[in-house]
Enzyme design. Structure first.
Site, PDB file in Angstrom:
ATOM      1  N   LEU A  34      86.866   4.556  12.946  1.00  0.00           N
ATOM      2  CA  LEU A  34      87.307   3.149  12.934  1.00  0.00           C
ATOM      3  C   LEU A  34      88.417   2.920  13.966  1.00  0.00           C
ATOM      4  O   LEU A  34      89.550   2.578  13.630  1.00  0.00           O
ATOM      5  CB  LEU A  34      87.737   2.686  11.534  1.00  0.00           C
ATOM      6  CG  LEU A  34      86.629   2.682  10.473  1.00  0.00           C
ATOM      7  CD1 LEU A  34      87.162   2.174   9.138  1.00  0.00           C
ATOM      8  CD2 LEU A  34      85.427   1.854  10.926  1.00  0.00           C
ATOM      9  N   THR A 133      74.081   8.023  28.071  1.00  0.00           N
ATOM     10  CA  THR A 133      73.957   6.807  28.863  1.00  0.00           C
ATOM     11  C   THR A 133      73.309   7.073  30.215  1.00  0.00           C
ATOM     12  O   THR A 133      73.408   8.187  30.750  1.00  0.00           O
ATOM     13  CB  THR A 133      75.363   6.202  29.086  1.00  0.00           C
ATOM     14  OG1 THR A 133      75.284   5.166  30.047  1.00  0.00           O
ATOM     15  CG2 THR A 133      76.354   7.247  29.615  1.00  0.00           C
ATOM     16  N   ASP A 134      72.713   6.030  30.783  1.00  0.00           N
ATOM     17  CA  ASP A 134      72.165   6.162  32.142  1.00  0.00           C
ATOM     18  C   ASP A 134      73.285   6.262  33.187  1.00  0.00           C
ATOM     19  O   ASP A 134      73.044   6.655  34.325  1.00  0.00           O
ATOM     20  CB  ASP A 134      71.226   4.993  32.471  1.00  0.00           C
ATOM     21  CG  ASP A 134      71.870   3.613  32.396  1.00  0.00           C
ATOM     22  OD1 ASP A 134      73.081   3.517  32.098  1.00  0.00           O
ATOM     23  OD2 ASP A 134      71.164   2.617  32.649  1.00  0.00           O
ATOM     24  N   GLU A 135      74.532   5.921  32.788  1.00  0.00           N
ATOM     25  CA  GLU A 135      75.632   5.945  33.765  1.00  0.00           C
ATOM     26  C   GLU A 135      75.933   7.353  34.249  1.00  0.00           C
ATOM     27  O   GLU A 135      76.583   7.522  35.284  1.00  0.00           O
ATOM     28  CB  GLU A 135      76.896   5.311  33.169  1.00  0.00           C
ATOM     29  CG  GLU A 135      76.711   3.863  32.822  1.00  0.00           C
ATOM     30  CD  GLU A 135      78.002   3.055  32.758  1.00  0.00           C
ATOM     31  OE1 GLU A 135      79.036   3.542  33.235  1.00  0.00           O
ATOM     32  OE2 GLU A 135      77.958   1.933  32.233  1.00  0.00           O
ATOM     33  N   TYR A 159      84.664   7.164  32.185  1.00  0.00           N
ATOM     34  CA  TYR A 159      83.739   7.088  31.037  1.00  0.00           C
ATOM     35  C   TYR A 159      82.476   7.899  31.284  1.00  0.00           C
ATOM     36  O   TYR A 159      82.108   8.771  30.491  1.00  0.00           O
ATOM     37  CB  TYR A 159      83.366   5.624  30.744  1.00  0.00           C
ATOM     38  CG  TYR A 159      82.119   5.486  29.901  1.00  0.00           C
ATOM     39  CD1 TYR A 159      82.115   5.855  28.559  1.00  0.00           C
ATOM     40  CD2 TYR A 159      80.923   5.004  30.453  1.00  0.00           C
ATOM     41  CE1 TYR A 159      80.963   5.757  27.785  1.00  0.00           C
ATOM     42  CE2 TYR A 159      79.768   4.894  29.690  1.00  0.00           C
ATOM     43  CZ  TYR A 159      79.791   5.273  28.352  1.00  0.00           C
ATOM     44  OH  TYR A 159      78.664   5.188  27.595  1.00  0.00           O
ATOM     45  N   LYS A 163      80.970  11.323  29.502  1.00  0.00           N
ATOM     46  CA  LYS A 163      79.651  11.406  28.849  1.00  0.00           C
ATOM     47  C   LYS A 163      78.810  12.507  29.496  1.00  0.00           C
ATOM     48  O   LYS A 163      78.087  13.239  28.811  1.00  0.00           O
ATOM     49  CB  LYS A 163      78.912  10.058  28.950  1.00  0.00           C
ATOM     50  CG  LYS A 163      79.515   8.930  28.134  1.00  0.00           C
ATOM     51  CD  LYS A 163      79.481   9.171  26.630  1.00  0.00           C
ATOM     52  CE  LYS A 163      78.086   9.121  26.038  1.00  0.00           C
ATOM     53  NZ  LYS A 163      78.126   9.213  24.543  1.00  0.00           N
ATOM     54  N   VAL A 215      83.211 -12.922  36.663  1.00  0.00           N
ATOM     55  CA  VAL A 215      82.143 -12.133  37.285  1.00  0.00           C
ATOM     56  C   VAL A 215      82.792 -11.224  38.327  1.00  0.00           C
ATOM     57  O   VAL A 215      83.479 -11.708  39.224  1.00  0.00           O
ATOM     58  CB  VAL A 215      81.098 -13.072  37.942  1.00  0.00           C
ATOM     59  CG1 VAL A 215      80.090 -12.264  38.741  1.00  0.00           C
ATOM     60  CG2 VAL A 215      80.402 -13.906  36.878  1.00  0.00           C
ATOM     61  N   ARG A 223      72.023  -4.370  36.309  1.00  0.00           N
ATOM     62  CA  ARG A 223      71.923  -3.518  35.127  1.00  0.00           C
ATOM     63  C   ARG A 223      70.544  -3.739  34.500  1.00  0.00           C
ATOM     64  O   ARG A 223      69.932  -4.801  34.670  1.00  0.00           O
ATOM     65  CB  ARG A 223      73.009  -3.882  34.084  1.00  0.00           C
ATOM     66  CG  ARG A 223      74.449  -3.647  34.576  1.00  0.00           C
ATOM     67  CD  ARG A 223      74.724  -2.164  34.725  1.00  0.00           C
ATOM     68  NE  ARG A 223      76.077  -1.822  35.148  1.00  0.00           N
ATOM     69  CZ  ARG A 223      76.433  -1.591  36.414  1.00  0.00           C
ATOM     70  NH1 ARG A 223      75.546  -1.738  37.391  1.00  0.00           N
ATOM     71  NH2 ARG A 223      77.657  -1.221  36.717  1.00  0.00           N
ATOM     72  N   ARG A 291      85.366  -4.251  39.890  1.00  0.00           N
ATOM     73  CA  ARG A 291      85.723  -3.035  39.144  1.00  0.00           C
ATOM     74  C   ARG A 291      85.798  -1.864  40.135  1.00  0.00           C
ATOM     75  O   ARG A 291      84.869  -1.703  40.941  1.00  0.00           O
ATOM     76  CB  ARG A 291      84.631  -2.796  38.095  1.00  0.00           C
ATOM     77  CG  ARG A 291      84.698  -1.489  37.372  1.00  0.00           C
ATOM     78  CD  ARG A 291      83.473  -1.278  36.482  1.00  0.00           C
ATOM     79  NE  ARG A 291      83.563  -1.990  35.229  1.00  0.00           N
ATOM     80  CZ  ARG A 291      82.576  -2.027  34.323  1.00  0.00           C
ATOM     81  NH1 ARG A 291      81.436  -1.410  34.547  1.00  0.00           N
ATOM     82  NH2 ARG A 291      82.725  -2.684  33.201  1.00  0.00           N
ATOM     83  N   PRO A 292      86.834  -1.032  40.077  1.00  0.00           N
ATOM     84  CA  PRO A 292      86.866   0.149  40.945  1.00  0.00           C
ATOM     85  C   PRO A 292      85.686   1.078  40.648  1.00  0.00           C
ATOM     86  O   PRO A 292      85.340   1.276  39.478  1.00  0.00           O
ATOM     87  CB  PRO A 292      88.186   0.840  40.569  1.00  0.00           C
ATOM     88  CG  PRO A 292      88.983  -0.179  39.839  1.00  0.00           C
ATOM     89  CD  PRO A 292      88.018  -1.124  39.205  1.00  0.00           C
TER      90      PRO A 292
END
Ligand code: NAD
Ligand code: DAU
Length: 377
Positions: A34, A133-135, A159, A163, A215, A223, A291-292
């Site tokens: 949580l 994830t696909d990332e 991130y 992963k 944006v 995506r 986004r960097p």
């Protein structure tokens, strides 16, 4: 069959719990720490179900996890617990290293100890399913290529790097210790109960509040969008019928530019909740600093899961987005307290040392071709 779902109070985990609990032959234990992203309100439809129970715990707490595995006689672990937001990983990577890497290491240890104590028959049936994830595959060019299961890992953000590390640990526990693992790597989920830090719910709620719709860059990044209930069905199949040691790509076959997504939400809201004075929601769109390390495009080849497990998405992007917008319009009881008390929609993840990627206008097709080596067409 007894499931332990970690991260079951999150967006996808709660969809998985709701989906599994519909089957009376399943028993589901939801283990979740949580964090800011966990919300027991997302489990309201099943909170009194006979086959559901909740346990507040941290996946890094190996002893607690082992005790739950033994107490609930678990057959299948589905590991969804994670820090999941790219922008937060730019602001504070530490929590991502802790939960996504150390946490996966610890839950693997607990699962291995538990698995070693099972009878030979139950050992053979046990599965540790790691949801990824696909990332992890990194940045695709705008003009071609799709991720297949064999695409080399090349993560761009803290991130996705965390992963990727966790996926490697899971594979190593299979190769080295024989733990029967399966993995899945999926594209951007969307749908009900989505925490409003992510693009689609953020835009819906900002629009309803008459706030700017941010944006990143030119909005040209692409995506692939997967409706969360389709994903939950895919995860059940991977966990129960996937081949040990294998990974499965899951995608929605719905590539869209970010600007296209935001405009589609605006068009739906124009119909369902018109603004005063004949104004259009798209007038709220604003282009903000990128986004960097922003990956340009993700695209999933989901033919393996279709071929081996018979899974295809039921929802297309138009139908799924309409369901999503309608759900947010009807369920302020769920998102109102989050916007008031947890996250009001402020910009996250500016970074200051952006390694900028070329925009579609700045880059030549030849440049993309050179970079497309990572992807398999
Ligand atoms: P989410 O952020 O909505 O939920 C994560 C959940 O994990 C929360 O309930 C949180 O409380 C819990 N959690 C965090 N740290 C924990 C810890 N140490 N111990 C126990 N619980 C902890 O995430 P999501 O979007 O539902 O994603 C779920 C999984 O799917 C993640 O592993 C994510 O990487 C992966 N994934 C997500 C997407 C997507 O589009 N959302 C796409 C591909 C893969
Ligand atoms: O591809 C799977 C991944 O999808 C998951 O692994 C992640 O957990 C999940 O958060 C999601 O990552 P993204 O970074 O793609 O999702 P997000 O909703 O944050 O952003 C989607 C796109 O929209 C991305 O290109 C950045 C852009 N964006 C995002 C926000 C929050 C904007 O343009 N404006 C915004 O305000």
């Amino acid at each position: 069959m007894n499931f332990l779902v970690t991260g079951g109070a999150g967006f996808i985990g709660s969809a998985v719990c709701r989906h599994l609990c519909a089957n009376p032959a399943y028993r589901v234990t939801n283990l979740d720490k949580l964090t800011y992203a966990g919300n027991l309100a997302s489990l309201r439809p099943i909170e009194n179900a006979h086959n559901y129970r909740f346990e507040q715990a941290d996946i890094r707490d190996e002893r607690a996890v082992l005790a739950i595995l033994r107490r609930d006689d678990i057959d299948v672990v589905m590991n969804l617990a994670a820090e999941s937001h790219v922008d937060r990983s730019i602001d504070g990577p530490g929590a991502f290293i802790e939960t996504n890497i150390v946490g996966t290491y610890r839950i693997l240890n607990a699962a291995l100890e538990y698995w070693r104590g099972l009878s030979e028959e139950r050992k053979a049936g046990f599965r540790f399913h790691h949801v990824s994830t696909d990332e992890v595959f990194g940045d695709l060019p705008f003009d071609g290529g799709m991720f297949v299961e064999e695409t080399p890992y090349a993560p761009s953000s803290p991130y996705s790097a965390s992963k990727a590390a966790s996926d490697h640990l899971v594979r190593a526990w299979h190769e080295t210790y024989g733990l029967p693992v399966v993995l899945s790597n999926c594209s951007n989920n969307y749908g009900p109960y989505h925490f409003p830090e992510k693009l689609i719910p953020l835009v819906i709620l900002n629009a309803l509040d008459e706030k700017p719709l941010p944006v990143y860059g030119a909005g040209a990044n692409v995506r692939d969008w997967l409706f969360v209930e389709d994903h939950a069905r895919a995860l059940e199949l991977v966990a129960t019928r996937g081949r040990p040691g294998e990974s499965y790509n899951v995608g929605g076959n719905s590539e869209r530019t970010n600007l296209g997504v935001v405009e589609a939400i605006c068009a739906l809201l124009d119909l369902r909740r018109p603004r005063a004075g004949g104004k259009r929601y798209r007038e709220l769109i604003g282009f903000v600093t990128d986004r960097p390390g922003h990956d340009r495009r993700y695209a999933i080849d989901a033919s393996k899961i279709a071929r081996e497990l018979g899974w295809t998405p039921k929802e297309n992007f138009d139908s799924g987005l309409a369901r999503t917008v309608d759900w947010y319009l009807d369920n302020k009881w769920w998102w109102g307290p989050i916007r008031e008390q947890r996250y009001a929609g402020e910009r996250l993840g500016h970074g200051s040392v952006a390694k900028s990627r070329p925009s579609p206008i700045e880059s030549s097709p030849a440049g993309y071709a050179a970079e497309s080596r990572k992807a398999t067409t």
